[in-house]
Design a protein around this motif. Structure first.
Motif, mmCIF file in Angstrom:
data_model
loop_
_atom_site.group_PDB
_atom_site.id
_atom_site.type_symbol
_atom_site.label_atom_id
_atom_site.label_comp_id
_atom_site.label_asym_id
_atom_site.label_seq_id
_atom_site.Cartn_x
_atom_site.Cartn_y
_atom_site.Cartn_z
ATOM 1 N N ILE A 151 -3.615 7.058 -3.288
ATOM 2 C CA ILE A 151 -3.441 5.853 -2.465
ATOM 3 C C ILE A 151 -3.533 4.660 -3.403
ATOM 4 O O ILE A 151 -4.541 4.484 -4.091
ATOM 5 C CB ILE A 151 -4.520 5.760 -1.373
ATOM 6 N N ILE A 198 0.885 -1.194 0.000
ATOM 7 C CA ILE A 198 0.000 0.000 0.000
ATOM 8 C C ILE A 198 0.904 1.220 0.000
ATOM 9 O O ILE A 198 1.792 1.353 0.843
ATOM 10 C CB ILE A 198 -0.917 0.022 1.239
ATOM 11 N N ASN A 201 -7.096 3.066 -4.763
ATOM 12 C CA ASN A 201 -7.991 2.457 -3.773
ATOM 13 C C ASN A 201 -9.462 2.755 -4.062
ATOM 14 O O ASN A 201 -10.349 2.124 -3.502
ATOM 15 C CB ASN A 201 -7.630 2.897 -2.355
ATOM 16 N N ILE A 244 -7.263 5.368 3.483
ATOM 17 C CA ILE A 244 -6.665 4.216 2.800
ATOM 18 C C ILE A 244 -7.760 3.203 2.427
ATOM 19 O O ILE A 244 -7.739 2.616 1.348
ATOM 20 C CB ILE A 244 -5.591 3.550 3.686
ATOM 21 N N SER A 245 -8.711 3.022 3.347
ATOM 22 C CA SER A 245 -9.733 1.991 3.093
ATOM 23 C C SER A 245 -10.836 2.464 2.152
ATOM 24 O O SER A 245 -11.716 1.694 1.788
ATOM 25 C CB SER A 245 -10.358 1.542 4.411
ATOM 26 N N VAL A 269 0.973 5.388 -0.012
ATOM 27 C CA VAL A 269 0.261 6.657 0.169
ATOM 28 C C VAL A 269 1.201 7.760 -0.285
ATOM 29 O O VAL A 269 2.321 7.865 0.215
ATOM 30 C CB VAL A 269 -0.123 6.873 1.652
#
Lengths: 293, 536
Positions: free
Chosen positions: A58, A2, A65, A47-48, A4
């Motif tokens: 992201i 992941i 995402n 993030i989710s 960012v």
């Protein structure tokens, strides 16, 4: 992985996160720490995909995402998850199974058994800690590639914490998962996090390998025959010095043996090395940045 | 897409209990009200020479109310979970796009509505088809027609509710946009007939909201089935673009509903209203309209109450007595603007007169709300209706630019014999050229009670039809150029040799009419009747 990149987010006129850059590698447990209101939960929600960032990017395994396919490998457990008054553990499992078809019912029931919970009981009757245990069981049985946990230890008793940490380790080592976990229980994080990210003043204040960070410092407790002078420790790379009469507690940056030798030069009656922990480092770090309560 | 269908299946299953409860409620509601009475009335069909039966709207009104409740409540139940931040932490992280999430809940709600609607329609249909001589072939078109208009309103509610941040604001905004304009249309006319704007054109339908269209489709469907003449459908043939406008608007609402889901931040859930069509717009918009309206009524207390209402609206918006500077500024600007527009007009026309003049540009409506002050036309050989034991239920008069006066009275007689005596006098009077209101009377009476409608002009009597089934209707010649016939609640047929008008009505609104054999210049429908202009 992941990633960012240059993330910025605000709520109205209030800027919450500024220029956030971080990477969650695979097969790792990363601790997300910061004072209250630092933006940890906001970052996890960004993030989710719960929040959409104002700017920045992201990527989950190279895919944005916002793409629903990217989120198929991600499981976000917020601090207060969704349920209705009639929801049971079984119903929650069915809901999550819609989105994570690979969810393992046996594993779910195994974790529930470990936490002594019943899947058929309504969640509204659970205590805060029990609800958290149920959702942790859901998260682990989903076997996602990335698990984001917000205030994971909140409400868990010491035994449950142990079981939880063990389960996370299994998920990472055997399941190949990566975990990003935010918590104020820094002592717990220290036990099983590989790396950390400190969010302070809207940005990433520091980050890196947790063990390396802790090992960079050493702590000693000294007792003198006479109270030492105030400037006795001036020449040393001291992070903090606490003096109570003849007793001194000091945190130094550097190799423990070298620092011990340096302190011996002050002729203390007693010199004892103390374990250094992450929580203490965190307190020192944020205090240095001007945060005082 | 697999995830979409799995989630759709899950939600269907999850909402099963709710669907069953709503459907059972609808079923028992319609069942329990079946005894309220489906009144039948006799309608003489000149073509077939038989009496058709018409279904009164009493029972159907309850069904109509049920549908309104369903199209409001169901989307709110489906979408209220998105007003809670805790829920959104889970729902928005799921690997399903927000568009698909919105679609799932939209269609799940429709299926819930469909179940409840079908079940209750079945009850209503069963009650109706039990009635002999009812045209049963209308049932499916009726079902589909009402379903279509229900879905239009459902879509609007979905968008308006989802545009707001809390359940309360969503409910208020939905009701404010959809129900309130309709109530503005309906309530004044129930208070006094002077406020009867007649059947509005498509423009007014757009202004008054989709509930009017909903009601019209509802009425048309059942009237079509009752008479199979298609006269109610004729209205839609003339105003078809009304349906088109609302369908297009519903499409826009659907698009905006999806867009709201895509764009609205989860952090807004639970926050004060921020919708561009929500309270921040509605309070000043309606505050302006309301304040401008009450200024014309010259009532200080109403003016004060309107200003207070605007402030209360802002208190509700902020959920606090602490208003922001921009709220106070907006309220002040609203009042100032309304006052400025009101003062800028050279003469402040009464709103009612302006609207009434739109109904018929040749007429000016003068209303007399206090019946005791009415000077009943002294044309019945010196007798007033009261002397015949009649109660004046409604009275209004129209005067045209030529100085002709039409008097419209609705009388209720305590006994049928008194009514018949009165009718005799009217006929005698009609033949007297010296009577101040000589000429023409249009009269009708119902078999149900002695309710009589009187209409008179000063024009020459054209013909008087023999009463059939206790009803009489007469046609007048308005001027040399055209013949105008006005009646209430009428079914008519006309031939060159003689005019036979058959009429019936029941309580509540009912309109239909057909003129055969004569070229029709124009047909205009009103709430309680219609006017046909035709060439002689």
């Amino acid at each position: 992985m992941i990633e960012v990149k240059n993330l910025n987010h605000s709520f109205g006129k209030h800027q919450v996160l500024e220029n956030i850059n971080l990477t969650l590698p695979e097969h790792t447990v990363m601790g997300l720490v910061g004072i209250n209101g630092a933006g940890k939960s906001t970052l996890l929600r960004l993030i989710s995909g719960v929040y959409a960032p104002q700017s920045g990017e992201i990527l989950i395994d190279g895919i944005k995402n916002t793409d629903e396919n990217a989120r198929k490998s991600l499981f976000f457990l917020p601090d207060d998850p969704y349920y209705t008054i009639y929801t049971t553990g079984n119903k929650m499992f069915e809901l999550y199974k819609v989105f994570f078809p690979a969810m393992d019912k046996k594993l779910f029931l195994h974790y529930l058994d470990t936490f002594k919970l019943k899947a058929s009981k309504p969640i509204r009757n659970f205590s805060k800690g029990m609800r958290r245990q149920l959702y942790i069981a859901l998260a682990l049985s989903a076997k996602p590639k990335y698990i984001l946990l917000d205030e994971a230890f909140d409400g868990l008793d010491p035994l449950s914490r142990l079981a939880f940490k063990h389960a996370i380790n299994v998920a990472v080592e055997e399941g190949g998962a990566s975990v990003l976990i935010s918590s104020h229980a820094l002592r717990e994080l220290e036990d099983f996090c590989d790396s950390y990210v400190l969010i302070d003043n809207k940005t990433v204040a520091s980050s890196g390998d947790l063990a390396e960070k802790v090992n960079r410092y050493c702590k000693f407790q000294l007792a003198f025959k006479e109270p030492p002078a105030e400037d006795a420790f001036k020449g040393l790379p001291a992070l903090s010095v606490e003096q109570t009469g003849r007793f001194v507690r000091i945190v130094l940056e550097g190799d423990a043996e070298e620092m011990k030798e340096a302190l011996q030069g002050l002729d203390p009656a007693v010199l004892e090395e103390m374990p250094m922990d992450f929580e203490e480092l965190f307190i020192h770090e944020v205090k240095e940045r001007g945060y005082m309560r | 897409m697999k995830t979409f269908f799995r989630y759709f299946g899950y939600q269907l299953k999850d909402s099963a209990l709710r669907t069953i409860v709503v459907s059972l409620f609808s079923f028992f509601y319609t069942m329990s009200l079946a005894d309220t009475g489906i009144f039948l009335d006799h309608v003489y069909n000149a073509d077939t020479g038989r009496y058709d039966r018409e279904v009164a709207n009493c029972y159907l009104i309850f069904f109509y109310i049920l549908l309104i409740i369903l199209v409001y409540v169901i989307p709110m139940m489906e979408l209220s979970r998105f007003k809670n931040r805790r829920n959104l932490d889970t729902l928005y992280f799921f690997p399903l796009s927000r568009t698909k999430l919105a679609l799932v809940h939209y269609f799940v709600g429709i299926l819930q509505f469909l179940a409840a609607y079908t079940l209750s329609f079945g009850v209503v249909a069963f009650c109706i088809i039990e009635i002999p001589l009812f045209y049963q072939s209308f049932l499916i078109p009726c079902y589909l027609g009402m379903l279509f208009s229900s879905l239009l309103v459902y879509t609007f509610v979905c968008y308006l509710f989802s545009s707001e941040n809390t359940v309360f604001d969503g409910v208020v905004t939905s009701l404010w946009w959809i129900a309130l304009p309709t109530l503005v249309y309906l309530i004044p006319r129930t208070i006094h007939s002077s406020f009867d704007f007649g059947k509005p054109s498509a423009f007014w339908y757009v202004l008054f909201g989709p509930m009017i269209l909903f009601g019209e489709v509802f009425s048309a469907c059942f009237e079509f089935g009752a008479s199979a003449t298609g006269d109610a459908i004729d209205y839609f043939k003339e105003e078809w673009y009304m349906l088109l406008i609302w369908t297009a608007l519903a499409g826009l609402a659907f698009f905006l509903y999806l867009r709201t889901f895509q764009k609205k931040g989860a952090e807004k859930a639970g926050a004060p209203s921020s919708s561009p069509v929500g309270l921040q717009f509605l309070i000043p918009a309606w505050g302006y309209l309301g304040f401008w309206f009450v200024l014309q009524l010259d009532s200080a207390i109403l003016i004060f109450m309107t200003i207070l209402s605007i402030l209360i609206g802002y208190f509700i918006l902020r959920r606090s007595f602490k208003l922001k500077k921009k709220d106070l500024l907006c309220a002040a600007l609203t009042i100032f603007l309304a006052l400025a527009v009101f003062l800028a007009a050279p003469q402040a026309e009464r709103l009612i007169e302006r609207i009434a003049s739109e109904k018929d540009p040749d007429y000016t409506l003068v209303t007399t709300p206090n019946f005791d002050e009415v000077e009943a036309p002294v044309f019945l050989q010196g007798c007033t209706p009261k002397e015949f034991g009649a109660t004046i239920k409604r009275f209004s008069s129209y005067s045209d630019k030529q100085g002709n006066v039409d008097v419209y009275m609705e009388l209720s007689f305590s006994e049928k014999e008194l009514m018949m005596n009165y009718l005799d006098l009217l006929r005698a009077d009609a033949a007297d050229p010296n009577a101040p209101y000589s000429g023409l009377y249009a009269l009708s009476s119902s078999l149900i009670d002695g309710h009589t409608t009187l209409f008179s002009t000063k024009y020459t009597l054209d013909s008087i039809a023999t009463p059939t089934a206790g009803c009489i209707l007469t046609i007048s010649r308005r001027n040399d150029k055209k013949c105008i016939m006005e009646c209430d609640y009428g079914v008519i047929s006309y031939s060159k040799e003689s005019l036979t008008v058959i009429q019936s009505y029941c309580h509540g609104s009912f309109e239909r009419g057909a003129v055969k054999g004569i070229p029709v210049l124009a047909t205009k429908y009103f709430h309680n009747g219609f006017k046909v202009s035709f060439k002689e």
